[in-house]
Design a protein around this motif. Sequence first.
Motif, PDB file in Angstrom:
ATOM      1  N   LEU A   1      -1.075   7.023  -1.825  1.00 26.94           N
ATOM      2  CA  LEU A   1      -1.198   6.662  -3.233  1.00 26.94           C
ATOM      3  C   LEU A   1      -0.707   5.250  -3.516  1.00 26.94           C
ATOM      4  O   LEU A   1      -1.002   4.691  -4.568  1.00 26.94           O
ATOM      5  CB  LEU A   1      -0.413   7.655  -4.102  1.00 26.94           C
ATOM      6  CG  LEU A   1      -0.906   9.104  -4.098  1.00 26.94           C
ATOM      7  CD1 LEU A   1       0.035   9.982  -4.904  1.00 26.94           C
ATOM      8  CD2 LEU A   1      -2.321   9.193  -4.643  1.00 26.94           C
ATOM      9  N   THR A   2       0.085   4.676  -2.607  1.00 18.69           N
ATOM     10  CA  THR A   2       0.687   3.366  -2.858  1.00 18.69           C
ATOM     11  C   THR A   2      -0.176   2.205  -2.396  1.00 18.69           C
ATOM     12  O   THR A   2       0.167   1.046  -2.619  1.00 18.69           O
ATOM     13  CB  THR A   2       2.054   3.263  -2.160  1.00 18.69           C
ATOM     14  OG1 THR A   2       1.868   3.346  -0.734  1.00 18.69           O
ATOM     15  CG2 THR A   2       2.977   4.386  -2.610  1.00 18.69           C
ATOM     16  N   ILE A   3      -1.297   2.478  -1.718  1.00 19.67           N
ATOM     17  CA  ILE A   3      -2.129   1.410  -1.168  1.00 19.67           C
ATOM     18  C   ILE A   3      -2.914   0.747  -2.290  1.00 19.67           C
ATOM     19  O   ILE A   3      -3.615   1.417  -3.048  1.00 19.67           O
ATOM     20  CB  ILE A   3      -3.087   1.968  -0.106  1.00 19.67           C
ATOM     21  CG1 ILE A   3      -2.294   2.658   0.999  1.00 19.67           C
ATOM     22  CG2 ILE A   3      -3.948   0.852   0.497  1.00 19.67           C
ATOM     23  CD1 ILE A   3      -3.156   3.444   1.957  1.00 19.67           C
ATOM     24  N   THR A   4      -2.804  -0.561  -2.385  1.00 23.88           N
ATOM     25  CA  THR A   4      -3.481  -1.317  -3.430  1.00 23.88           C
ATOM     26  C   THR A   4      -4.561  -2.209  -2.827  1.00 23.88           C
ATOM     27  O   THR A   4      -4.646  -2.386  -1.605  1.00 23.88           O
ATOM     28  CB  THR A   4      -2.471  -2.194  -4.191  1.00 23.88           C
ATOM     29  OG1 THR A   4      -1.943  -3.185  -3.288  1.00 23.88           O
ATOM     30  CG2 THR A   4      -1.322  -1.351  -4.737  1.00 23.88           C
ATOM     31  N   GLU A   5      -5.380  -2.780  -3.699  1.00 28.38           N
ATOM     32  CA  GLU A   5      -6.402  -3.712  -3.225  1.00 28.38           C
ATOM     33  C   GLU A   5      -5.766  -4.950  -2.589  1.00 28.38           C
ATOM     34  O   GLU A   5      -6.307  -5.520  -1.634  1.00 28.38           O
ATOM     35  CB  GLU A   5      -7.315  -4.122  -4.387  1.00 28.38           C
ATOM     36  CG  GLU A   5      -8.219  -2.996  -4.884  1.00 28.38           C
ATOM     37  CD  GLU A   5      -9.226  -3.495  -5.913  1.00 28.38           C
ATOM     38  OE1 GLU A   5      -9.293  -4.727  -6.127  1.00 28.38           O
ATOM     39  OE2 GLU A   5      -9.936  -2.657  -6.490  1.00 28.38           O
ATOM     40  N   LEU A   6      -4.596  -5.362  -3.111  1.00 30.14           N
ATOM     41  CA  LEU A   6      -3.890  -6.491  -2.520  1.00 30.14           C
ATOM     42  C   LEU A   6      -3.498  -6.184  -1.078  1.00 30.14           C
ATOM     43  O   LEU A   6      -3.628  -7.046  -0.195  1.00 30.14           O
ATOM     44  CB  LEU A   6      -2.641  -6.808  -3.341  1.00 30.14           C
ATOM     45  CG  LEU A   6      -1.730  -7.918  -2.782  1.00 30.14           C
ATOM     46  CD1 LEU A   6      -2.494  -9.232  -2.658  1.00 30.14           C
ATOM     47  CD2 LEU A   6      -0.491  -8.083  -3.662  1.00 30.14           C
ATOM     48  N   ASP A   7      -3.032  -4.963  -0.830  1.00 34.42           N
ATOM     49  CA  ASP A   7      -2.686  -4.567   0.535  1.00 34.42           C
ATOM     50  C   ASP A   7      -3.895  -4.674   1.460  1.00 34.42           C
ATOM     51  O   ASP A   7      -3.778  -5.114   2.610  1.00 34.42           O
ATOM     52  CB  ASP A   7      -2.148  -3.128   0.563  1.00 34.42           C
ATOM     53  CG  ASP A   7      -0.818  -2.992  -0.155  1.00 34.42           C
ATOM     54  OD1 ASP A   7       0.010  -3.917  -0.037  1.00 34.42           O
ATOM     55  OD2 ASP A   7      -0.617  -1.980  -0.841  1.00 34.42           O
ATOM     56  N   LEU A   8      -5.060  -4.267   0.960  1.00 34.21           N
ATOM     57  CA  LEU A   8      -6.268  -4.315   1.786  1.00 34.21           C
ATOM     58  C   LEU A   8      -6.662  -5.760   2.086  1.00 34.21           C
ATOM     59  O   LEU A   8      -7.071  -6.076   3.224  1.00 34.21           O
ATOM     60  CB  LEU A   8      -7.422  -3.590   1.083  1.00 34.21           C
ATOM     61  CG  LEU A   8      -7.244  -2.083   0.873  1.00 34.21           C
ATOM     62  CD1 LEU A   8      -8.485  -1.490   0.230  1.00 34.21           C
ATOM     63  CD2 LEU A   8      -6.951  -1.393   2.197  1.00 34.21           C
ATOM     64  N   TRP A   9      -6.557  -6.630   1.110  1.00 40.71           N
ATOM     65  CA  TRP A   9      -6.870  -8.039   1.346  1.00 40.71           C
ATOM     66  C   TRP A   9      -5.901  -8.648   2.350  1.00 40.71           C
ATOM     67  O   TRP A   9      -6.302  -9.422   3.235  1.00 40.71           O
ATOM     68  CB  TRP A   9      -6.829  -8.811   0.029  1.00 40.71           C
ATOM     69  CG  TRP A   9      -8.064  -8.655  -0.801  1.00 40.71           C
ATOM     70  CD1 TRP A   9      -8.196  -7.944  -1.962  1.00 40.71           C
ATOM     71  CD2 TRP A   9      -9.359  -9.207  -0.541  1.00 40.71           C
ATOM     72  NE1 TRP A   9      -9.474  -8.011  -2.443  1.00 40.71           N
ATOM     73  CE2 TRP A   9     -10.218  -8.791  -1.599  1.00 40.71           C
ATOM     74  CE3 TRP A   9      -9.880 -10.012   0.466  1.00 40.71           C
ATOM     75  CZ2 TRP A   9     -11.564  -9.144  -1.648  1.00 40.71           C
ATOM     76  CZ3 TRP A   9     -11.221 -10.367   0.416  1.00 40.71           C
ATOM     77  CH2 TRP A   9     -12.051  -9.949  -0.631  1.00 40.71           C
TER      78      TRP A   9
END
Length: 270
Positions: A125-133
């Motif tokens: 639940l904590t994974i954000t789009e920023l993390d993916l980038w």
Amino acid sequence: MPAILQYDFMVRALIGGVLVGGLAPVLGTFLVLRRFSLLSDTLAHVALFGVAVGFAVNVYPTLTTFVAVTIAAVVMEVLRSRGRLPGDAVLAVALYSSLAAAVVVISAAQGFNVDLLGFLFGSILTITELDLWLLGGLAFFVVIGVTAFFTELAQTSFDDALARVSGIKVDWVNLGLAVLAAATITLAMRIMGVLLVGALIVIPVLVGQGVTNSLRTAFIVASGVGMISAVTGLTIAFYQDIPGGGAIVLVAVALLGVSMAWRRLRRHSS
């Protein structure tokens, strides 16, 4: 459409899992070859300290974690390369001191909370789009770096002394590998949790080394095992409502068991 793909957070988790699963074993291969596998666990404990500091001072935990882990990786590499302490002693000192510091900071910050537990054991639940980038950018740099310096990384991993004689800047190669490992652990902890991220760095590598004698092929196999473990583990975690990091590691361990059994059967049949 499968239910798992109907939720944005699961789509982000699966993408992040593929990136982490493919990336971590690449760096892990060089760590295992150097018999420095415990570096990942040591840095993971340092990451716990970084997370605790982030929550304590109300700063983005990923930032404080990256700073803490990078500094620790650089200091450990300098101490090890200059012979100030044996390699295993450096890891032990860093692991226990960072764990003790994390306990102190957590206690001062009124103990554990839900967010911190998510960092400990992983939380999809904590994974954000920023993390993916950030993961995508890191994967790009790792692929470029490993491709450009594959010979140097391989030589320093197999024979440090021979690499120095050959003119390779061993200290810089080792330092770069340590920093990349620090960045990988920092970003992977969102999915795996700081207590389990080291497993995804090491276990797929053992599978790759067990089924092939070629270093380049071992890279491919290890990355494939990492990605399969991540996707399968996250899928199981979603439908069974269990922590994603734990499910990923258990899948990786199962694949390791299968590879060991296959290798034994092949040895007996030959």
